[in-house]
Design an enzyme around this catalytic site. Structure first.
Site, mmCIF file in Angstrom:
data_model
loop_
_atom_site.group_PDB
_atom_site.id
_atom_site.type_symbol
_atom_site.label_atom_id
_atom_site.label_comp_id
_atom_site.label_asym_id
_atom_site.label_seq_id
_atom_site.Cartn_x
_atom_site.Cartn_y
_atom_site.Cartn_z
ATOM 1 N N ARG A 187 44.269 68.748 12.433
ATOM 2 C CA ARG A 187 43.544 68.570 13.700
ATOM 3 C C ARG A 187 43.181 69.923 14.319
ATOM 4 O O ARG A 187 42.126 70.082 14.930
ATOM 5 C CB ARG A 187 44.387 67.726 14.666
ATOM 6 C CG ARG A 187 44.470 66.264 14.222
ATOM 7 C CD ARG A 187 45.223 65.411 15.209
ATOM 8 N NE ARG A 187 44.673 65.502 16.548
ATOM 9 C CZ ARG A 187 45.350 65.174 17.657
ATOM 10 N NH1 ARG A 187 46.594 64.739 17.565
ATOM 11 N NH2 ARG A 187 44.789 65.280 18.835
ATOM 12 N N GLN A 207 42.862 65.754 29.099
ATOM 13 C CA GLN A 207 43.915 65.204 28.240
ATOM 14 C C GLN A 207 43.734 65.729 26.815
ATOM 15 O O GLN A 207 44.532 65.422 25.940
ATOM 16 C CB GLN A 207 43.825 63.674 28.223
ATOM 17 C CG GLN A 207 44.042 63.033 29.583
ATOM 18 C CD GLN A 207 43.611 61.572 29.576
ATOM 19 O OE1 GLN A 207 44.358 60.697 29.136
ATOM 20 N NE2 GLN A 207 42.413 61.306 30.055
ATOM 21 N N HIS A 214 48.096 67.214 28.260
ATOM 22 C CA HIS A 214 48.773 66.814 27.029
ATOM 23 C C HIS A 214 49.006 67.987 26.081
ATOM 24 O O HIS A 214 49.188 67.797 24.880
ATOM 25 C CB HIS A 214 47.986 65.687 26.336
ATOM 26 C CG HIS A 214 47.995 64.404 27.133
ATOM 27 N ND1 HIS A 214 47.153 63.338 26.891
ATOM 28 C CD2 HIS A 214 48.761 64.027 28.198
ATOM 29 C CE1 HIS A 214 47.401 62.371 27.758
ATOM 30 N NE2 HIS A 214 48.362 62.761 28.567
ATOM 31 N N CYS A 272 64.054 76.768 20.550
ATOM 32 C CA CYS A 272 64.226 77.671 21.706
ATOM 33 C C CYS A 272 62.963 77.806 22.553
ATOM 34 O O CYS A 272 62.956 78.542 23.537
ATOM 35 C CB CYS A 272 64.710 79.046 21.238
ATOM 36 S SG CYS A 272 63.433 80.028 20.415
ATOM 37 N N CYS A 306 64.405 82.694 16.647
ATOM 38 C CA CYS A 306 65.674 82.043 16.277
ATOM 39 C C CYS A 306 65.645 81.381 14.909
ATOM 40 O O CYS A 306 66.664 80.855 14.458
ATOM 41 C CB CYS A 306 66.079 81.021 17.350
ATOM 42 S SG CYS A 306 65.167 79.466 17.226
ATOM 43 N N THR A 353 37.399 58.870 28.800
ATOM 44 C CA THR A 353 38.800 58.464 28.586
ATOM 45 C C THR A 353 38.910 56.953 28.757
ATOM 46 O O THR A 353 38.235 56.366 29.608
ATOM 47 C CB THR A 353 39.773 59.205 29.534
ATOM 48 O OG1 THR A 353 41.080 58.621 29.404
ATOM 49 C CG2 THR A 353 39.340 59.179 30.981
HETATM 50 P P1 OAD Z 1 40.724 57.221 23.859
HETATM 51 O O1 OAD Z 1 40.402 57.276 22.410
HETATM 52 O O2 OAD Z 1 41.768 56.255 24.299
HETATM 53 O O3 OAD Z 1 39.405 56.905 24.696
HETATM 54 C C1 OAD Z 1 38.202 57.599 24.433
HETATM 55 C C2 OAD Z 1 37.157 57.060 25.372
HETATM 56 O O4 OAD Z 1 35.987 57.848 25.185
HETATM 57 C C3 OAD Z 1 36.735 55.601 25.111
HETATM 58 O O5 OAD Z 1 36.751 54.890 26.341
HETATM 59 C C4 OAD Z 1 35.305 55.709 24.573
HETATM 60 O O6 OAD Z 1 34.473 54.628 24.996
HETATM 61 C C5 OAD Z 1 34.856 57.009 25.209
HETATM 62 N N1 OAD Z 1 33.796 57.723 24.493
HETATM 63 C C6 OAD Z 1 33.496 57.730 23.168
HETATM 64 N N2 OAD Z 1 32.468 58.550 22.906
HETATM 65 C C7 OAD Z 1 32.091 59.084 24.098
HETATM 66 C C8 OAD Z 1 31.079 60.018 24.507
HETATM 67 N N3 OAD Z 1 30.235 60.576 23.625
HETATM 68 N N4 OAD Z 1 30.986 60.326 25.828
HETATM 69 C C9 OAD Z 1 31.833 59.774 26.742
HETATM 70 N N5 OAD Z 1 32.796 58.897 26.403
HETATM 71 C C10 OAD Z 1 32.938 58.554 25.109
HETATM 72 O O7 OAD Z 1 41.085 58.716 24.306
HETATM 73 P P2 OAD Z 1 41.850 59.206 25.624
HETATM 74 O O8 OAD Z 1 41.536 58.329 26.779
HETATM 75 O O9 OAD Z 1 41.583 60.657 25.747
HETATM 76 O O10 OAD Z 1 47.571 61.410 24.081
HETATM 77 O O11 OAD Z 1 43.350 58.994 25.198
HETATM 78 C C11 OAD Z 1 44.368 59.381 26.077
HETATM 79 C C12 OAD Z 1 45.547 59.900 25.298
HETATM 80 O O12 OAD Z 1 45.962 58.927 24.335
HETATM 81 C C13 OAD Z 1 45.258 61.130 24.458
HETATM 82 O O13 OAD Z 1 45.301 62.345 25.200
HETATM 83 C C14 OAD Z 1 46.337 61.066 23.438
HETATM 84 C C15 OAD Z 1 46.277 59.606 23.085
HETATM 85 O O14 OAD Z 1 47.436 59.045 22.559
HETATM 86 C C16 OAD Z 1 48.494 62.133 23.456
HETATM 87 O O15 OAD Z 1 48.346 62.508 22.301
HETATM 88 C C17 OAD Z 1 49.670 62.434 24.301
#
Ligand code: OAD
Length: 254
Positions: free
Chosen positions: A67, A98, A116, A127, A155, A193
């Site tokens: 990644r 995020q 995140h 450590c 460490c 998101t």
């Molecule tokens: P998600 O994959 O849950 O959501 C992505 C969102 O982006 C969806 O609602 C899509 O419809 C939207 N999307 C897709 N393409 C897009 C574009 N070109 N423009 C605008 N929106 C678009 O991702 P997150 O909400 O970021 O956490 O997920 C939250 C967290 O869940 C992440 O940070 C990660 C994951 O588990 C950790 O790893 C701690």
């Protein structure tokens, strides 16, 4: 829409919170999109928890290196650039993300609160000493390959990715700053998101309760739809540049 443009021009403090959708147009997969999302293709419990790293560090480290390489090769898109431009035009803008890539910074945003964590700031799992990584490694196969984590230079403990895993606390300072910004702003953008993962998903509600206008940018519906004052349906790379252009074009004219 004219009302939103006027609100933006008059805003004292704008908050923009982004999720994986903001980097989708840079070629970085989201998490929950049905076919292409990382969690549709990989098992979160085997890759994104402290237990997973303890059980199989080579699997987890290799997947995060894959990644990281993807993020290093990606370029900021028009949405990232529009947010940087908004930061330059607005009186004050706090960027909360995020995302664990650095595409906002590379698009010109001076700072972002990384709720995140970051792929680019690994640390020792024992450590917590930060560990610098080479900026590039050869092509990785899709999904990555097993790779031994480097040893901590302080460490000798195994170095872990600098991201927040399921079951872990968010970085305290970043979360506190994000909560304070949400409570203080007059416009809150939720961009790309799914608004499902807490505590980030709570922030637009904090802003709304404090009187802010909540704007969502997403091609599809989310759990935030009902609480957002404006749901701008579309890709971040299309919606945001248009919005910035319309809100601020000519705004600097005497
Ligand atoms: P998600 O994959 O849950 O959501 C992505 C969102 O982006 C969806 O609602 C899509 O419809 C939207 N999307 C897709 N393409 C897009 C574009 N070109 N423009 C605008 N929106 C678009 O991702 P997150 O909400 O970021 O956490 O997920 C939250 C967290 O869940 C992440 O940070 C990660 C994951 O588990 C950790 O790893 C701690």
């Amino acid at each position: 829409m004219p009302e939103l443009l006027a609100t933006l021009r008059a805003a004292r403090h704008i908050v923009v919170m982004t999720g994986a959708g903001a980097s989708a147009e840079s070629g970085i997969p989201t998490f929950r999109d049905a076919l292409t999302g990382l969690w549709a293709n990989f098992d979160a419990a085997s890759l994104a928890t402290p237990d997973a790293f303890a059980r199989d560090p080579e699997l987890v480290w290799g997947w995060y290196e894959w990644r990281r390489m993807m993020a290093l090769r990606a370029q900021p898109n028009a949405g990232h650039r529009a947010i940087a431009e908004m930061a330059a035009k607005a009186g004050r803008l706090t960027l909360i993300t995020q995302n664990v890539d650095d595409l906002h910074e590379r698009a010109g945003c001076a700072s972002a609160l990384h709720l995140h964590g970051s792929l680019h700031h690994p640390r020792c799992s024992a450590c917590a000493t930060p560990h610098a990584l080479p900026p590039d490694i050869p092509d990785e196969p899709p999904g990555g390959r097993r790779l031994a984590p480097p040893a901590c230079r302080a460490c000798g403990g195994p170095v872990r990715p600098g991201v927040v895993w399921f079951g872990e606390y968010l970085p305290h300072a970043a979360l506190a700053a994000a909560q304070a910004a949400a409570a203080d702003c007059d416009v809150f953008f939720s961009v790309g998101t799914s608004a499902l993962v807490y505590p980030a998903a709570e922030l637009p509600h904090v802003a709304r309760r404090a009187g802010a206008v909540v704007v969502q940018v997403n091609p599809g519906p989310t759990d935030l739809d009902a609480a957002a004052h404006h749901n701008l349906r579309g890709r971040a790379g299309e919606v945001l540049p248009r919005l910035v252009r319309e809100a601020w074009s000519g705004a600097d004219a005497p």
